[in-house]
Design a protein around this motif. Structure first.
Motif, PDB file in Angstrom:
ATOM      1  N   HIS B 173     -26.124 -39.975 -42.564  1.00  0.00           N
ATOM      2  CA  HIS B 173     -25.703 -38.420 -41.860  1.00  0.00           C
ATOM      3  C   HIS B 173     -25.555 -38.413 -40.679  1.00  0.00           C
ATOM      4  CE1 HIS B 173     -30.345 -38.636 -42.261  1.00  0.00           C
ATOM      5  NE2 HIS B 173     -30.215 -37.824 -40.999  1.00  0.00           N
ATOM      6  N   LYS B 174     -25.771 -39.280 -39.798  1.00  0.00           N
ATOM      7  CA  LYS B 174     -25.799 -39.253 -38.247  1.00  0.00           C
ATOM      8  C   LYS B 174     -25.077 -40.754 -37.777  1.00  0.00           C
ATOM      9  CE  LYS B 174     -28.948 -36.972 -35.938  1.00  0.00           C
ATOM     10  NZ  LYS B 174     -30.188 -36.751 -35.964  1.00  0.00           N
ATOM     11  N   PRO B 175     -24.029 -40.416 -37.010  1.00  0.00           N
ATOM     12  CA  PRO B 175     -23.399 -41.831 -36.368  1.00  0.00           C
ATOM     13  C   PRO B 175     -24.415 -42.760 -35.726  1.00  0.00           C
ATOM     14  CG  PRO B 175     -22.473 -39.996 -35.402  1.00  0.00           C
ATOM     15  CD  PRO B 175     -23.488 -39.163 -36.579  1.00  0.00           C
ATOM     16  N   GLY B 176     -24.125 -43.787 -35.327  1.00  0.00           N
ATOM     17  CA  GLY B 176     -24.752 -44.593 -34.562  1.00  0.00           C
ATOM     18  C   GLY B 176     -25.245 -46.225 -35.142  1.00  0.00           C
ATOM     19  N   GLY B 177     -25.536 -46.144 -36.249  1.00  0.00           N
ATOM     20  CA  GLY B 177     -26.041 -47.074 -36.916  1.00  0.00           C
ATOM     21  C   GLY B 177     -27.358 -47.824 -36.563  1.00  0.00           C
ATOM     22  N   VAL B 178     -27.189 -49.075 -36.254  1.00  0.00           N
ATOM     23  CA  VAL B 178     -28.629 -49.526 -35.814  1.00  0.00           C
ATOM     24  C   VAL B 178     -29.402 -48.948 -34.573  1.00  0.00           C
ATOM     25  CG1 VAL B 178     -27.767 -51.263 -34.595  1.00  0.00           C
ATOM     26  CG2 VAL B 178     -29.956 -51.669 -35.775  1.00  0.00           C
ATOM     27  N   LEU B 179     -28.311 -48.326 -33.763  1.00  0.00           N
ATOM     28  CA  LEU B 179     -28.907 -47.537 -32.526  1.00  0.00           C
ATOM     29  C   LEU B 179     -29.502 -46.433 -33.018  1.00  0.00           C
ATOM     30  CD1 LEU B 179     -25.296 -47.675 -30.623  1.00  0.00           C
ATOM     31  CD2 LEU B 179     -27.217 -49.402 -30.355  1.00  0.00           C
ATOM     32  N   VAL B 180     -29.155 -45.784 -33.834  1.00  0.00           N
ATOM     33  CA  VAL B 180     -29.840 -44.564 -34.360  1.00  0.00           C
ATOM     34  C   VAL B 180     -31.291 -44.946 -35.440  1.00  0.00           C
ATOM     35  CG1 VAL B 180     -29.675 -42.352 -35.784  1.00  0.00           C
ATOM     36  CG2 VAL B 180     -28.190 -42.956 -33.861  1.00  0.00           C
ATOM     37  N   TYR B 181     -31.079 -45.701 -36.411  1.00  0.00           N
ATOM     38  CA  TYR B 181     -31.815 -45.765 -37.556  1.00  0.00           C
ATOM     39  C   TYR B 181     -32.876 -46.874 -36.917  1.00  0.00           C
ATOM     40  CZ  TYR B 181     -29.740 -50.101 -39.553  1.00  0.00           C
ATOM     41  OH  TYR B 181     -29.032 -51.182 -39.924  1.00  0.00           O
ATOM     42  N   GLY B 182     -32.352 -48.019 -36.279  1.00  0.00           N
ATOM     43  CA  GLY B 182     -33.167 -49.135 -36.030  1.00  0.00           C
ATOM     44  C   GLY B 182     -33.948 -49.002 -34.775  1.00  0.00           C
ATOM     45  N   ILE B 183     -33.338 -48.883 -33.470  1.00  0.00           N
ATOM     46  CA  ILE B 183     -33.981 -48.938 -32.112  1.00  0.00           C
ATOM     47  C   ILE B 183     -34.818 -47.636 -32.138  1.00  0.00           C
ATOM     48  CG2 ILE B 183     -33.737 -49.464 -29.943  1.00  0.00           C
ATOM     49  CD1 ILE B 183     -31.057 -51.000 -30.716  1.00  0.00           C
ATOM     50  N   PRO B 184     -35.998 -47.856 -31.896  1.00  0.00           N
ATOM     51  CA  PRO B 184     -36.696 -46.534 -31.430  1.00  0.00           C
ATOM     52  C   PRO B 184     -36.814 -45.976 -30.369  1.00  0.00           C
ATOM     53  CG  PRO B 184     -38.237 -48.618 -32.107  1.00  0.00           C
ATOM     54  CD  PRO B 184     -36.923 -49.072 -31.719  1.00  0.00           C
ATOM     55  N   GLU B 185     -36.898 -44.650 -30.080  1.00  0.00           N
ATOM     56  CA  GLU B 185     -36.765 -43.523 -29.367  1.00  0.00           C
ATOM     57  C   GLU B 185     -37.121 -44.346 -27.866  1.00  0.00           C
ATOM     58  OE1 GLU B 185     -35.156 -40.662 -29.224  1.00  0.00           O
ATOM     59  OE2 GLU B 185     -35.472 -39.977 -27.500  1.00  0.00           O
ATOM     60  N   ARG B 187     -37.397 -47.141 -26.701  1.00  0.00           N
ATOM     61  CA  ARG B 187     -36.444 -48.120 -26.112  1.00  0.00           C
ATOM     62  C   ARG B 187     -35.259 -47.741 -25.835  1.00  0.00           C
ATOM     63  NH1 ARG B 187     -34.602 -53.481 -27.566  1.00  0.00           N
ATOM     64  NH2 ARG B 187     -34.848 -53.353 -29.520  1.00  0.00           N
ATOM     65  N   LEU B 188     -34.719 -46.661 -26.841  1.00  0.00           N
ATOM     66  CA  LEU B 188     -33.232 -46.270 -26.581  1.00  0.00           C
ATOM     67  C   LEU B 188     -33.385 -44.722 -26.881  1.00  0.00           C
ATOM     68  CD1 LEU B 188     -30.296 -46.821 -25.991  1.00  0.00           C
ATOM     69  CD2 LEU B 188     -30.085 -47.382 -28.495  1.00  0.00           C
ATOM     70  N   PRO B 189     -33.385 -44.032 -26.084  1.00  0.00           N
ATOM     71  CA  PRO B 189     -33.623 -42.312 -26.451  1.00  0.00           C
ATOM     72  C   PRO B 189     -31.957 -42.125 -27.146  1.00  0.00           C
ATOM     73  CG  PRO B 189     -34.036 -42.685 -23.979  1.00  0.00           C
ATOM     74  CD  PRO B 189     -33.610 -44.019 -24.521  1.00  0.00           C
ATOM     75  N   LYS B 190     -32.298 -41.234 -28.308  1.00  0.00           N
ATOM     76  CA  LYS B 190     -31.376 -40.761 -29.075  1.00  0.00           C
ATOM     77  C   LYS B 190     -30.367 -40.032 -28.201  1.00  0.00           C
ATOM     78  CE  LYS B 190     -32.929 -43.450 -31.594  1.00  0.00           C
ATOM     79  NZ  LYS B 190     -32.828 -44.857 -31.084  1.00  0.00           N
ATOM     80  N   LYS B 191     -30.715 -39.157 -27.329  1.00  0.00           N
ATOM     81  CA  LYS B 191     -29.867 -38.446 -26.472  1.00  0.00           C
ATOM     82  C   LYS B 191     -28.618 -39.155 -25.820  1.00  0.00           C
ATOM     83  CE  LYS B 191     -31.934 -37.026 -22.225  1.00  0.00           C
ATOM     84  NZ  LYS B 191     -32.370 -38.051 -21.800  1.00  0.00           N
ATOM     85  N   ILE B 192     -29.040 -40.408 -25.676  1.00  0.00           N
ATOM     86  CA  ILE B 192     -28.329 -41.410 -24.872  1.00  0.00           C
ATOM     87  C   ILE B 192     -27.197 -41.890 -25.857  1.00  0.00           C
ATOM     88  CG2 ILE B 192     -28.012 -43.652 -23.815  1.00  0.00           C
ATOM     89  CD1 ILE B 192     -30.715 -42.475 -22.377  1.00  0.00           C
ATOM     90  N   VAL B 193     -27.751 -42.326 -26.926  1.00  0.00           N
ATOM     91  CA  VAL B 193     -26.706 -42.682 -27.980  1.00  0.00           C
ATOM     92  C   VAL B 193     -25.856 -41.603 -28.407  1.00  0.00           C
ATOM     93  CG1 VAL B 193     -26.630 -43.650 -30.315  1.00  0.00           C
ATOM     94  CG2 VAL B 193     -28.769 -44.124 -29.185  1.00  0.00           C
ATOM     95  N   GLU B 194     -26.314 -40.395 -28.379  1.00  0.00           N
ATOM     96  CA  GLU B 194     -25.376 -39.150 -28.748  1.00  0.00           C
ATOM     97  C   GLU B 194     -24.444 -39.020 -27.804  1.00  0.00           C
ATOM     98  OE1 GLU B 194     -27.953 -35.736 -29.571  1.00  0.00           O
ATOM     99  OE2 GLU B 194     -28.829 -36.923 -31.230  1.00  0.00           O
ATOM    100  N   SER B 195     -24.769 -38.890 -26.545  1.00  0.00           N
ATOM    101  CA  SER B 195     -23.839 -38.826 -25.561  1.00  0.00           C
ATOM    102  C   SER B 195     -22.855 -39.775 -25.517  1.00  0.00           C
ATOM    103  CB  SER B 195     -24.382 -38.447 -24.104  1.00  0.00           C
ATOM    104  OG  SER B 195     -24.948 -39.905 -23.564  1.00  0.00           O
TER     105      SER B 195
END
Lengths: 278, 464
Positions: B173-185, B187-195
């Motif tokens: 339901h959310k784009p980003g693949g492993v950046l979103v489901y795999g790598i934890p906040e 280590r990679l904050p989701k707001k950065i992936v989102e932007s």
């Protein structure tokens, strides 16, 4: 966003919902499911597609309130929307002309059994329906099942409706009377297990549709793994239907209860009366 | 100006604090530290670092801009080669790539290229100075991209910049693949992936979530429909298990499930979010890669009393990044090397309670060049556990291969595609990232995406 076109309460805590999902409706076949999420904080909930209308671009689902997310879905009204609907997922049922098919639905499992029964019927099979519930108020989808079966037997544990007893009692009778080519059983795990124990004795092929805990529903996480014929399979991509005579039901029961201490989470009856008997 | 500095450390949260939260561990450079670190770069005429980068970021050029305080310009310089610098600055294994080849690294410590990349990308974003490059006229060609992970986002961004109309189909339901489901906040904050995903969207890319290609539509249907080419970047989707007794006990998770619950479904914020995850107890993580470290550190933050990494080889063979191992150690995670579980034992409710393990020794090197772990007979011992997380890698998810006749795969089920173009056995169908290589890194998937984008562009424009 997926708009709710209609919503009807069909029993205590059980709702029939028609929602907009044109992409799913266009592709969906009997036996497949969708993963739903009503809002941002929700779980991903797998639910069988009860029916669909490709022309109108809608699908019908039957939701039983068993946890927080299903409660949220149940509280939505006509005109409101669900955030996410993914699907159709899982393998469609293998439908062919086989002869007499007995379709057994226990509790809300009838909602899963119905589309498969309908597809078997449309393929020219004679479908005998058996639906069971704990008590009269929990008997669902009687009219729908009646419309697609040549005979519909109803059982309640307490005898408040139909005949008193379990679905296995009714199935025994059917097997005695006619040659059953295949059985489909969907319901609480103890019911499916009991049906399989019975049909094994009679050597009747029996498919069960499983509803374990899932997360993504696309084969990515393995939450829904079940042991079938001694091998681990993922229900979401290898199922949801499996040969019931090969399924490790005891393991499935335990895995379904994995989060019951954190939340009332699993789908199926609480305190199924048949469980005590098996 | 000629003052020589040591490599500048990134300030970070103290271990004792960070194990109680999911906030990012490093704070990132300040302007002052970034200037100091940038001054260490020699601006080599033949920069080796660029060759070490799978997408050939013009490293000395961007660092030169940093030296002059032109941080936003530096970020834009990187974006000429890499649309996701804030992500790469955080999760790339620079020590094995650009920084490994840095000339000053031969005698001392290399320039902290990753930290500088991260700094300028964050600076640009925080100052709100993200701009969309001038776009060429529309070509009228349409491309479908399957999967919105690093490979798919790169292909989509590159092709959009060439004037093609790109639609990404994402199964979740959310784009980003492993950046979103795999790598934890942390280590990679989701707001950065989102932007960063927002940036790709601003380039004109359309993203359709909840679209499971192979189910919602097949690759053939995409090609028969409105699309002129398809790129498959569906990732390394199916978790591997050990196939040992008791693995289906309640409380035994694949790392994919455990991390998806926590990261994508935000189970770490249960009950604010509905998805549950076990919290507390004794947690054993099986495996030695980055995913194992992510799982272990997540468990710790979820309140585990004790977290163990169980790895069948020794420390030297661990595939995880050194930084990640170091972070995990600082946080108090126990490492058990040369140990492998042989069975999980559950209680009467089916809940895992013990891991039966065996000690291992290293034998002859195997195909991977690493010494093969061998069981030491009679060395069995058991460990009490409440949760087990299996982090031993992924197999390719077969959904697309199974529904795409004519698409050639290797014996493991990975899609076969040409390294220099991403071309598969079907005309107009390209593939790259983990679905081709098996589990690898974010930047390698992006590298494959960039190459495929070039080939797809040529294909669409009728060039050879």
């Amino acid at each position: 966003m997926h708009k709710i076109m209609s919503k009807k309460k069909i029993a205590e805590d059980i709702y029939k919902i028609v929602l907009e999902a044109p992409a799913v409706a266009a592709k969906r076949k009997a036996g497949q499911f969708v993963v739903l999420r009503p809002e941002e904080t929700s779980e991903r909930i797998p639910l069988t597609i009860f029916d669909s209308d490709a022309g109108k671009g809608t699908i019908t689902i039957i939701v039983q309130v068993v946890g927080k997310t299903t409660k949220k879905i149940a509280l939505l009204e006509e005109g409101e929307t669900l955030l996410d609907v993914a699907g159709p997922l899982g393998n469609p049922t293998h439908i062919e002309r086989k002869g007499n098919i007995a379709v057994v639905g226990g509790g809300v499992g009838t909602a899963v059994a119905y589309p498969v029964a309908k597809a078997f019927r449309e393929a020219g099979n004679d479908v005998i329906g058996i639906i069971g519930a704990r008590t009269k108020e929990l008997v669902i989808l009687e009219d729908e099942m009646k419309a697609i079966t040549s005979e519909l037997l109803i059982t309640t544990d307490d005898g408040s409706y139909g005949r008193k007893g379990f679905v296995t009692d009714a199935l025994k009778e059917v097997i005695r009377k006619i040659t059953v080519a295949e059985v489909l059983a969907v319901g609480p795990v103890p019911m499916m297990k009991a049906v399989c124990n019975l049909t094994k004795q009679h050597n009747i092929r029996t498919m069960v549709s499983l509803n374990p805990i899932m997360v993504d529903g696309t084969g990515m996480c393995g939450a829904c793994r079940v042991t079938v014929a001694g091998k681990t399979r993922f229900t979401c991509v290898d199922g949801p239907e499996f040969d019931g005579h090969e399924v490790d039901f005891d393991e499935l029961t335990k895995r379904l209860k994995g989060y019951s201490d954190m939340e009332k989470h699993y789908i199926g009856h609480k305190g199924c009366n048949l469980e005590n008997k098996v | 100006m000629k003052e020589r500095h040591d490599r500048q450390k990134i300030p970070e949260q103290k271990p004792s604090e960070r194990i109680n939260n999911f906030r990012e561990v490093p704070f990132g450079y300040t302007e002052e530290i970034a200037l100091k670190e940038a001054s260490r770069c020699l601006e080599c005429k033949k920069p080796m670092c660029v060759q070490g980068c799978p997408v050939n970021v013009p490293i000395p050029d961007f660092i030169k801009l940093v030296k002059h305080g032109k941080f936003v310009e530096a970020a834009r310089k990187i974006k000429e080669a890499n649309s996701l610098p804030a992500i790469c600055g955080r999760v790339c294994p620079q020590e094995d790539q650009c920084e490994k080849l840095c000339v000053i690294g031969k005698k001392g410590k290399p320039v902290a290229i990753g930290a500088l990349e991260r700094f300028v990308a964050d600076y640009e974003r925080e100052k709100g100075d993200v701009i969309i490059p001038d776009m060429p006229p529309k070509t009228g060609r349409k491309v479908a991209v399957v999967g919105s992970g690093p490979a798919g986002l790169t292909v989509a961004g590159e092709l959009a910049k060439k004037g093609h109309e790109v639609t990404i189909f994402e199964a979740l339901h959310k784009p980003g693949g492993v950046l979103v489901y795999g790598i934890p906040e942390f280590r990679l904050p989701k707001k950065i992936v989102e932007s960063e995903i927002d940036y790709v969207k601003k380039l004109g890319v359309k993203i359709i979530p909840n679209a499971v290609i192979g189910k919602s539509a097949t690759v053939a249907e995409l090609l028969e429909g409105e699309f002129d080419a398809v790129f498959i970047g569906s990732g390394a989707g199916a978790p591997k298990f050990m196939n040992i007794p008791g693995e289906n006990c309640v409380g035994v998770f694949s790392a994919n499930e455990y991390l998806t619950r926590s990261n994508l479904m935000k189970a770490y914020r249960f009950p604010e979010y509905d998805t549950p995850i076990p919290m507390g107890g004794i947690v054993a993580v099986v495996g030695g890669g980055n995913v194992a470290m992510d799982s272990a550190r997540t468990a710790l933050r979820l309140g585990a009393g004790k977290v163990m990494i169980i790895y069948r080889r020794s420390r030297e063979e661990m595939p995880a990044r050194i930084d990640e191992i170091h972070h995990a150690e600082e946080e108090g995670i126990e490492f058990h090397f040369l140990v492998n579980p042989v069975e999980f034992i559950c209680d009467e409710y089916g809940k895992v309670k013990e891991a039966e393990c065996i000690k291992m020794k290293l034998g002859e090197p195997d195909d991977s060049g690493r010494r093969r772990p061998v069981k030491i007979d009679g060395s069995e011992f058991s460990v009490k556990v409440d949760t087990v997380i299996i982090a031993i890698g992924n197999d390719p998810n077969p959904l697309i291969q199974k529904t795409t006749p004519g698409l050639e795969v290797n014996r493991w089920g990975n899609i076969i595609s040409e390294k220099e173009s991403g071309k598969t056995s079907i005309e107009g169908v390209y593939a790259g990232g983990d679905i081709v290589t098996g589990a690898a890194t974010v930047i390698e998937a992006m590298g494959a995406g960039k190459i495929a984008a070039g080939a797809i562009h040529k294909f669409l424009m009728g060039e050879k």
